[in-house]
Every structure is written in structure tokens, then in C-alpha cells.
Design a protein around this motif. Structure first.
Motif, PDB file in Angstrom:
ATOM      1  N   ALA A  12       0.861  -1.348   0.044  1.00  0.00           N
ATOM      2  CA  ALA A  12      -0.125  -0.082   0.130  1.00  0.00           C
ATOM      3  C   ALA A  12       0.928   1.024  -0.111  1.00  0.00           C
ATOM      4  O   ALA A  12       0.640   1.958  -0.853  1.00  0.00           O
ATOM      5  CB  ALA A  12      -0.950  -0.022   1.111  1.00  0.00           C
ATOM      6  N   VAL A  13       1.867   1.306   1.024  1.00  0.00           N
ATOM      7  CA  VAL A  13       2.703   2.566   0.754  1.00  0.00           C
ATOM      8  C   VAL A  13       3.673   2.810  -0.322  1.00  0.00           C
ATOM      9  O   VAL A  13       3.933   3.802  -0.738  1.00  0.00           O
ATOM     10  CB  VAL A  13       3.507   2.585   2.299  1.00  0.00           C
ATOM     11  N   ALA A  14       3.828   1.500  -0.918  1.00  0.00           N
ATOM     12  CA  ALA A  14       4.748   1.457  -2.224  1.00  0.00           C
ATOM     13  C   ALA A  14       3.830   2.104  -3.323  1.00  0.00           C
ATOM     14  O   ALA A  14       4.059   2.878  -4.344  1.00  0.00           O
ATOM     15  CB  ALA A  14       5.217   0.317  -2.629  1.00  0.00           C
ATOM     16  N   SER A  15       2.361   1.711  -3.418  1.00  0.00           N
ATOM     17  CA  SER A  15       1.638   2.109  -4.189  1.00  0.00           C
ATOM     18  C   SER A  15       1.109   3.493  -4.146  1.00  0.00           C
ATOM     19  O   SER A  15       0.861   4.294  -5.120  1.00  0.00           O
ATOM     20  CB  SER A  15       0.266   1.279  -4.245  1.00  0.00           C
ATOM     21  N   LEU A  16       1.137   4.054  -3.137  1.00  0.00           N
ATOM     22  CA  LEU A  16       0.686   5.582  -2.825  1.00  0.00           C
ATOM     23  C   LEU A  16       1.954   6.408  -3.010  1.00  0.00           C
ATOM     24  O   LEU A  16       2.089   7.690  -3.075  1.00  0.00           O
ATOM     25  CB  LEU A  16       0.204   5.800  -1.415  1.00  0.00           C
ATOM     26  N   GLY A  17       3.091   5.857  -3.450  1.00  0.00           N
ATOM     27  CA  GLY A  17       4.413   6.656  -3.874  1.00  0.00           C
ATOM     28  C   GLY A  17       5.089   7.239  -2.917  1.00  0.00           C
ATOM     29  O   GLY A  17       5.770   8.299  -2.909  1.00  0.00           O
ATOM     30  N   LEU A  18       5.466   6.317  -1.969  1.00  0.00           N
ATOM     31  CA  LEU A  18       6.481   6.850  -0.921  1.00  0.00           C
ATOM     32  C   LEU A  18       7.826   6.989  -1.363  1.00  0.00           C
ATOM     33  O   LEU A  18       8.265   6.053  -1.862  1.00  0.00           O
ATOM     34  CB  LEU A  18       6.260   5.850   0.191  1.00  0.00           C
ATOM     35  N   PRO A  19       8.480   8.054  -1.097  1.00  0.00           N
ATOM     36  CA  PRO A  19       9.723   8.151  -1.636  1.00  0.00           C
ATOM     37  C   PRO A  19      10.749   7.178  -1.041  1.00  0.00           C
ATOM     38  O   PRO A  19      10.588   6.582   0.215  1.00  0.00           O
ATOM     39  CB  PRO A  19      10.152   9.599  -1.045  1.00  0.00           C
ATOM     40  N   GLY A  20      11.512   6.713  -1.795  1.00  0.00           N
ATOM     41  CA  GLY A  20      12.209   5.580  -1.548  1.00  0.00           C
ATOM     42  C   GLY A  20      11.987   4.137  -2.038  1.00  0.00           C
ATOM     43  O   GLY A  20      12.625   3.279  -1.866  1.00  0.00           O
ATOM     44  N   LEU A  21      10.465   4.215  -2.598  1.00  0.00           N
ATOM     45  CA  LEU A  21      10.229   2.810  -3.287  1.00  0.00           C
ATOM     46  C   LEU A  21       9.765   3.300  -4.653  1.00  0.00           C
ATOM     47  O   LEU A  21       9.532   4.333  -5.157  1.00  0.00           O
ATOM     48  CB  LEU A  21       8.701   2.579  -2.490  1.00  0.00           C
ATOM     49  N   PHE A  23       7.507   6.264  -6.451  1.00  0.00           N
ATOM     50  CA  PHE A  23       7.578   7.592  -6.184  1.00  0.00           C
ATOM     51  C   PHE A  23       8.086   8.200  -7.606  1.00  0.00           C
ATOM     52  O   PHE A  23       7.671   9.176  -8.111  1.00  0.00           O
ATOM     53  CB  PHE A  23       8.604   7.699  -4.973  1.00  0.00           C
ATOM     54  N   TRP A  24       9.012   7.755  -8.130  1.00  0.00           N
ATOM     55  CA  TRP A  24       9.862   8.267  -9.138  1.00  0.00           C
ATOM     56  C   TRP A  24       9.071   8.287 -10.382  1.00  0.00           C
ATOM     57  O   TRP A  24       9.092   9.525 -11.256  1.00  0.00           O
ATOM     58  CB  TRP A  24      11.249   7.227  -9.603  1.00  0.00           C
ATOM     59  N   GLY A  25       8.257   7.477 -10.677  1.00  0.00           N
ATOM     60  CA  GLY A  25       7.451   7.644 -12.213  1.00  0.00           C
ATOM     61  C   GLY A  25       6.555   8.762 -11.969  1.00  0.00           C
ATOM     62  O   GLY A  25       6.403   9.728 -13.091  1.00  0.00           O
ATOM     63  N   GLU A  26       5.770   8.852 -10.920  1.00  0.00           N
ATOM     64  CA  GLU A  26       4.916   9.634 -10.652  1.00  0.00           C
ATOM     65  C   GLU A  26       5.464  11.096 -10.767  1.00  0.00           C
ATOM     66  O   GLU A  26       5.033  12.079 -11.099  1.00  0.00           O
ATOM     67  CB  GLU A  26       3.822   9.489  -9.649  1.00  0.00           C
ATOM     68  N   MET A  27       6.462  11.463  -9.928  1.00  0.00           N
ATOM     69  CA  MET A  27       7.208  12.894  -9.795  1.00  0.00           C
ATOM     70  C   MET A  27       7.836  13.063 -11.003  1.00  0.00           C
ATOM     71  O   MET A  27       7.592  14.348 -11.569  1.00  0.00           O
ATOM     72  CB  MET A  27       8.435  12.720  -8.832  1.00  0.00           C
ATOM     73  N   LEU A  28       8.365  12.266 -11.972  1.00  0.00           N
ATOM     74  CA  LEU A  28       8.941  12.498 -13.394  1.00  0.00           C
ATOM     75  C   LEU A  28       7.744  12.896 -14.308  1.00  0.00           C
ATOM     76  O   LEU A  28       7.922  13.938 -14.995  1.00  0.00           O
ATOM     77  CB  LEU A  28       9.653  11.466 -14.022  1.00  0.00           C
ATOM     78  N   ALA A  29       6.495  12.355 -14.185  1.00  0.00           N
ATOM     79  CA  ALA A  29       5.197  12.604 -14.827  1.00  0.00           C
ATOM     80  C   ALA A  29       4.839  14.166 -14.478  1.00  0.00           C
ATOM     81  O   ALA A  29       4.657  14.955 -15.446  1.00  0.00           O
ATOM     82  CB  ALA A  29       4.288  11.740 -14.492  1.00  0.00           C
ATOM     83  N   LEU A  30       4.847  14.389 -13.261  1.00  0.00           N
ATOM     84  CA  LEU A  30       4.388  15.539 -12.724  1.00  0.00           C
ATOM     85  C   LEU A  30       5.597  16.893 -13.194  1.00  0.00           C
ATOM     86  O   LEU A  30       5.253  17.931 -13.464  1.00  0.00           O
ATOM     87  CB  LEU A  30       4.397  15.750 -11.291  1.00  0.00           C
ATOM     88  N   LEU A  31       6.880  16.449 -13.077  1.00  0.00           N
ATOM     89  CA  LEU A  31       7.826  17.382 -13.664  1.00  0.00           C
ATOM     90  C   LEU A  31       7.724  17.592 -15.143  1.00  0.00           C
ATOM     91  O   LEU A  31       7.926  18.670 -15.665  1.00  0.00           O
ATOM     92  CB  LEU A  31       9.361  16.951 -13.182  1.00  0.00           C
ATOM     93  N   GLY A  32       7.275  16.545 -15.994  1.00  0.00           N
ATOM     94  CA  GLY A  32       7.170  16.592 -17.238  1.00  0.00           C
ATOM     95  C   GLY A  32       6.123  17.648 -17.454  1.00  0.00           C
ATOM     96  O   GLY A  32       5.949  18.568 -18.486  1.00  0.00           O
TER      97      GLY A  32
END
Length: 539
Positions: free
Chosen positions: A417-426, A429-438
Motif C-alpha cells: 500500500a505505501v509503495a502504491s501511494l508513492g512513498l519516496p524511496g520505493l 515515487f519516481w514515475g509519478e514525480m517525473l510525470a509531474l515534472l514533465g
């Protein structure tokens, strides 16, 4: 790395695609007397583990032999004429975009076969089950390995048949309706996609061609803007159904809810990736002007899916809603794949890399979650949240309360669950963050104010995702299996994670952590390949 020559690499990639197909045929043949074990059914399940293990080993050797200094270059290429009159060729190859998906497919299919060997599916002959899983693997691997539009379409359609039967024959309540809905949606989308592929191949500069690499190099120069727009719209519609993009997603929750555990893992883990892969491999490089016009609409649909999926999960997670754990995970996929589509719609290297990273992260995390949901159902007899919550009427008259009854299972569910919600370090996180930066800096010519709105709405979706996942963890994992001050009720404890379950799930946990802590492993492969697919894009 393992130094391999070109011939060895070509043979390895061909073996990765062909072995599951041959294994599917062999699974339907009678087992030799010395290999039957206790029963023909056990022999068939062992055959599934052996073939998928061989495919995983071949894919791993292919990855080790891959030239990581040139991940943007197509490697292990085989190019043989198949139907010369139509210009269709058996063209295989892999680069930094497709190699991670080949590895993900081989890994998840092997883990599903291993899980099924120790937890045989309830239903008709296991021989047919194994054959269908192997056929599904062959079609998926071929989708990620072929470089011809017609072969891509054939591989894309091949997976429909085994997934239909896996749902219809081995699924739960409502399986026939869910299976038909899955097939009808995807078939209708595929008809439209075929028209777009034909329009793209026949309108290429220098004459008709279905070669993806040639079309990518042309970059749509031989087509008018209208032709590119129509091709992008038709191909994108078919791919969006498989992704699934809102509002073409409604087949997904029913299919996941009715599918057996293995079917849900493979559907979420690899089949959904076929749609987004098609956007990156075909649409972005071959019809850049057409997708540039459609990009804001694609981003709007993606963001709507993020918000819609999160709100649907929140509604299902609340007390008294009769929400199903598998259905909630299915709706969460609509939101997570929305981030993938948003990254693609930015038309930037950052966004597309984020989309490719989120693809792999979603396969690892959601595959794990569906494995865990299946384990919860095996132990409690239900995935209904109202019955799993404290005080619910589960198999023994109490809620699941996994922390108290099966702490390792509860801990793994909380991790997923915490991996699915995008917790940093899992990995999530990275895919969603890069999509937002794009989305913060979209490609030139796209409306930055509009994309800033899309970014803000997608960020809101991350908060909603955290909300419903934490509610699910609280309702399923917390609570006590018996009333305070009383002796534990009979059956208050549940079997915790078994050895074969650890073997099937721990690789997904390890890779989720590894990708989260060391994202360069994946981004180092995808970024050079994305640069080749998006020439002239600086960020």
C-alpha cells in the motif's frame, strides 16, 4: 555483463518469444511416464514452472548480454521477410524501452507459475490453465519484441484469447460477463487501431512499410497533418482501451474482480503495459505532429482518470459500501496508469521516462497487491472490506485483523500500500514525480497554463491515493481478532505467509525497494532510447 556476439543475442531474443509458445503446445500433450509425478495435473503445473523459468533465465542472459553503453540502439535484431507481397517481416529487436518490459513479463509469469504449482487453480484441467498462461506470456513478450506493425497487432491480439478463458473458466462470481466485457472492449478498440496502423504503414514516405524503425526515422514526413492526426487518433484509441484510459476503462474492474489471482497479476502487471508501450514505440516517433495536437486531450483524460480512480477507491473503501479489495486495486490501476499517460502526453524526455518508470513500478507493486489479495481471500474466504474490517463477518465471524492474526501477511499488504501511494524511496515515487515534472515544463507548443492545471490535479490525486490506501490498511490489517478481555475465538489466527508465497512475493518486494533507492538502473536504460524516439526534444 556477459559478452555475447550478435548471433547469440538474436537467438536469445527469438528463444524468449518462441519458448512459451512451444511450451503451451507441450502442456497439452500427455506427460512422459517418468515425469508425471503424483498425477498428470502436477506434471502440467511443474511444466509451467520449468518453461517460465527457462524463459526468465534466457531473458536474464539477454539483459546481461545487452550493450548497456548503447541502450538507445536497437540490439539483438532479426529481420526476415515473412509476407513479401504485403511487406510484412519477422523483425525482432530490443532497446532500453522494451528490455525492462521483457524482464518484467518473464519474471511475473514465472512467479505466477511458481505460485500456481503450490496453490493449484480451482477449476478445469490444470493442463489447459498452464497452456493458456504460456500462450499469454508468448503474446506479451512478442508485443514488446516485434518491430513490425502487423506482427505487433497479431501479438497484441493473441493475449485476448488466453485471458478470456482464464477469466471465464477459472474466475469467480460474474466471470462470464467480465470475460465477455473484456473481449468486446478490447476487440472494438483493436479494430480501430488496425485501421490506424494501416493508415500509418501505407502513408509512409518512400512507399508503404510496416517497419517501426523506418517509420520512427521518417517521423511522419511523408504524411499530411490530417493523416497523422487520424492515424494517431485511431491507434491511440485502441491502445487507450488496453491501458486503460478513462472513460474506456470500465471493463477493468469487472475483469480483475472475477479473474483468478494469477490472471489479475498478469493483467495488471504486464497486459496494461502493452497499451502505453504502443504509445511510446509507435505513436510518439511515427506521427509526432498528430500526437502533438492530441496531447492536451490525452493529458486531460489522464488526469480525469487519476481523480476518478482515486475517488472510486475512496467510495469503495468506506464502511458499509460493500467494497471489494480486488476491485479497489483495479480502480487504483486506472489512476496509476493515468500518471503514465500524463507523462506521455507531456511529449518531453522527462515525462516519457517517468511514464516508462511508472509502467515498471506499477507492474511490480500491483502484481504484489493482487497476490496478497488472493492470499487474503484464500485465508478468510472473502475480499469484501466490510467482512474483512474489525467486527466484520469473515470466515470465523471476525474481521481480518491481519496484524494480529497473520502479521507477515499484514506487513506485506501495508508495504504494498505505501509503495502504491508513492512513498519516496520505493519504486512508485519516481514515475509519478517525473510525470509531474514533465507536466510542469511540457513540450514546446503545448499550453503551459493548461499543463500546470493538469499537474495540480494529478498532485491532488496522489493525496487521494494515500487516503484510500491508508483506509484499506486500517480496515484490513488493524483491529483485534476477538473482543477485549476474552479468550481468542476458534480460528482467530490465520496461516501466515508460507514458503512458496515468500518465494513468489519477495522478488517483487526487493525490486520495488531497489528501483526506489537506485532509479538510475532503469532510467539509464530508458533515457537514451527515449532520446532516439524523440529527436530534437531537449528536456
Amino acid at each position: 555483463m556477459i559478452p555475447l556476439n550478435d548471433t547469440a543475442m538474436r537467438l536469445l531474443l527469438a528463444a524468449v518469444v518462441v519458448l512459451p509458445l512451444l511450451g503451451a503446445v507441450a502442456a497439452l500433450l500427455p506427460a512422459p511416464p517418468g515425469l508425471r509425478g503424483r498425477s498428470p495435473e502436477q506434471a502440467a503445473l511443474r511444466h509451467g514452472v520449468t518453461v517460465t523459468g527457462a524463459v526468465l533465465a534466457a531473458t536474464a542472459v539477454l539483459a546481461l548480454g545487452f550493450d548497456h553503453e548503447r541502450p538507445g540502439t536497437m540490439q539483438a535484431e532479426t529481420d526476415i521477410a515473412w509476407i513479401p507481397a504485403l511487406g510484412v517481416r519477422v523483425h525482432l529487436g530490443t532497446d532500453g524501452v522494451s528490455l525492462p518490459l521483457l524482464l518484467l513479463t518473464a519474471l511475473l509469469t514465472f512467479l505466477c507459475a511458481l505460485y500456481s504449482y503450490h496453490r493449484p487453480p480451482e477449476g478445469p484441467r490444470p493442463q489447459a490453465f498452464v497452456a493458456l498462461v504460456l500462450l499469454l506470456e508468448a503474446g506479451t513478450l512478442a508485443t514488446f519484441a516485434v518491430l513490425d506493425l502487423m506482427l505487433f497487432f497479431l501479438a497484441f491480439e493473441t493475449v485476448l484469447i488466453p485471458m478470456y478463458f482464464l477469466i471465464a473458466r477459472w474466475g469467480g462470481a460474474g466471470r462470464e460477463r467480465a470475460a465477455w466485457k473484456f473481449v468486446l472492449y478490447t476487440l472494438l478498440g483493436s479494430v480501430v487501431m488496425l485501421l490506424g496502423l494501416l493508415l500509418l504503414g501505407l502513408g509512409a514516405e518512400g512507399g508503404p512499410t510496416f517497419d517501426m524503425t523506418a517509420l520512427a526515422e521518417d517521423g511522419g514526413r511523408g504524411m499530411t497533418h490530417t493523416t497523422q492526426l487520424l492515424a494517431a487518433l485511431a491507434i491511440g484509441t485502441g491502445l487507450a482501451v488496453k491501458t486503460p484510459m478513462w472513460p474506456l476503462h470500465s471493463w477493468l474492474p469487472d475483469a480483475h474482480t472475477a479473474a483468478p489471482t494469477v490472471g489479475s497479476v498478469l493483467l495488471a502487471g504486464v497486459l496494461l503495459k502493452m497499451g502505453t508501450y504502443g504509445f511510446v514505440r509507435i505513436v510518439l516517433p511515427a506521427v509526432p505532429d498528430g500526437i502533438h495536437t492530441l496531447a492536451p486531450y490525452l493529458a486531460a483524460f489522464a488526469v480525469t482518470g487519476i481523480i476518478y480512480g482515486s475517488l472510486a477507491c475512496l467510495a469503495l473503501a468506506r464502511s458499509g459500501a460493500g467494497g471489494d479489495l480486488k476491485r479497489i486495486i483495479a480502480y487504483s490501476s486506472v489512476g496509476h496508469m493515468g500518471f503514465v499517460l500524463l507523462g506521455i502526453a507531456t511529449l518531453t524526455r522527462t515525462g516519457v521516462n517517468g511514464a516508462l518508470f511508472a509502467n515498471i513500478a506499477h507492474g511490480l507493486i500491483t502484481g504484489l497487491l493482487f497476490f496478497l489479495a488472493g492470499a487474503v481471500k484464500d485465508r478468510t474466504g472473502t475480499t469484501d472490506l466490510d467482512r474483512l474490517a474489525p467486527g466484520g463477518a469473515g470466515e470465523h465471524g471476525a474481521g481480518a485483523a491481519l496484524y494480529g492474526r497473520a502479521p507477515r501477511l499484514g506487513g506485506l499488504l501495508a508495504f504494498g500500500a505505501v509503495a502504491s501511494l508513492g512513498l519516496p524511496g520505493l519504486a512508485g515515487f519516481w514515475g509519478e514525480m517525473l510525470a509531474l515534472l514533465g507536466a510542469y515544463h511540457p513540450a514546446d507548443g503545448l499550453s503551459r497554463p493548461a499543463y500546470l492545471v493538469f499537474m495540480a490535479l494529478a498532485a491532488l490525486g496522489t493525496l487521494l491515493t494515500a487516503a484510500y490506501l491508508l483506509v484499506v490498511v486500517r480496515r484490513v490489517c488493524m483491529g483485534t481478532p476477538s473482543a477485549p478481555g476474552t479468550a481468542p475465538a476458534p480460528g482467530a489466527t490465520l496461516p501466515d505467509v508460507r514458503g512458496h508465497e515468500f518465494a513468489a512475493w519477495i522478488p517483487l518486494v526487493v525490486l520495488t525497494v531497489l528501483a526506489g533507492l537506485w532509479p538510475a538502473i532503469l532510467l539509464g536504460l530508458t533515457d537514451p532510447a527515449v532520446q532516439n524516439l524523440l529527436p530534437g526534444v531537449s528536456r
